[in-house]
Design an enzyme around this catalytic site. Structure first.
Site: not given
Length: 272
Positions: A40, A42, A76, A112, A183
């Site tokens: 991730d 982000h 993500d 996400h 994930h």
């Protein structure tokens, strides 16, 4: 918290229509001499570049320098930060450059990415909305239900949007050689469903089929499960063994659940 699961639970049934064929989404790939997994990120472009440089995959000009290595990004990329569009563009460019160099960039969809495709923007920062203001909105009536500041992102990430279409070829779980990448993690009940699941998600992101939305709505799906990452016990490790056996793999690599450092569990069969 991780929901309870059993190896015998039935996977959700498919409601795909025969008249609406699902796209092919490759998810089984040959082994490579060197594979680098990146979790991730982000919306943090600086951290993404730092990790790629640490892995020997990009040079100082952000071009592929990994040769025949394989990068697997486990989802993500979106939310929590303000550089999502730049990271998406970087990874897509590296995918083309790596292929020309004999390597590969395998990109997965995380929860996400799929939440944004559903119009769930709870974790988008103000900078994240600003980042997509240059997205052409066309005449998509779905976009109009969002506040003006959110419409660019909606046009980009809702099914059929510019970036949603680009992510339609990205699976929710993949196998590279003898390693599974996901994930959250693949439970046994989904191990035999990955081809259908990946294709349904692809069709959903393209805007041609809605069944793929179930993946983000099902809390033990490959994008949500924490069974192998949130203090796994003997029963979780037994589930992992069954999933790996069904997929013909030796180990699984996941992101999603925050760890203080990269680590293993279940006799090194899960890498977090």
């Amino acid at each position: 918290p991780k929901p309870k699961a059993t190896a015998s639970a039935a996977a959700p049934s498919s409601d795909s229509a025969a008249s609406d064929p699902l796209p092919e989404v490759p998810w089984r790939f040959p082994a490579a001499k060197r594979v680098v997994a990146l979790g991730d990120v982000h919306g943090d472009l600086a951290a993404t570049k730092a990790a790629l440089k640490l892995g020997g995959l990009i040079d100082d000009d952000d071009h592929w320098s990994g040769g025949d290595a394989v990068l697997v990004q486990t989802g993500d990329v979106l939310d929590r930060g303000s550089d999502e569009q730049a990271i998406l563009d970087l990874l897509l460019e590296l995918q083309e450059e790596a292929a020309k160099a004999g390597g590969a960039v395998r990109l997965l969809n995380g929860n996400h990415e799929l939440m944004n495709a559903m119009g769930d923007f709870r974790y988008v920062t103000p900078g994240g909305f600003d980042d997509f203001q240059d997205t052409p909105m066309g005449d998509d009536g779905r976009v109009a239900r969002f506040p003006m500041a959110q419409r660019g992102l909606a046009a980009a990430l809702l099914p059929g949007g510019i970036y949603a279409k680009k992510r339609a070829t990205h699976p929710v779980a993949a196998v590279v050689g003898d390693t599974v990448y996901a994930h959250g993690g693949v439970l046994p009940k989904y191990a035999g469903e990955l081809d259908r699941m990946n294709r349904e998600v692809g069709a959903w992101l393209l805007g041609t089929h809605g069944a793929g939305a179930r993946v983000v709505q099902t809390q033990d799906s490959p994008v949500w499960s924490r069974h192998y990452s949130d203090e796994p016990d003997a029963s979780d490790c037994a589930l992992l063994d069954q999933a790996l056996k069904a997929l013909g793999a030796k180990r699984m690599v996941v992101g999603h659940t925050v760890q203080k450092t990269i680590n293993t569990a279940c006799d090194e069969k899960i890498w977090r």
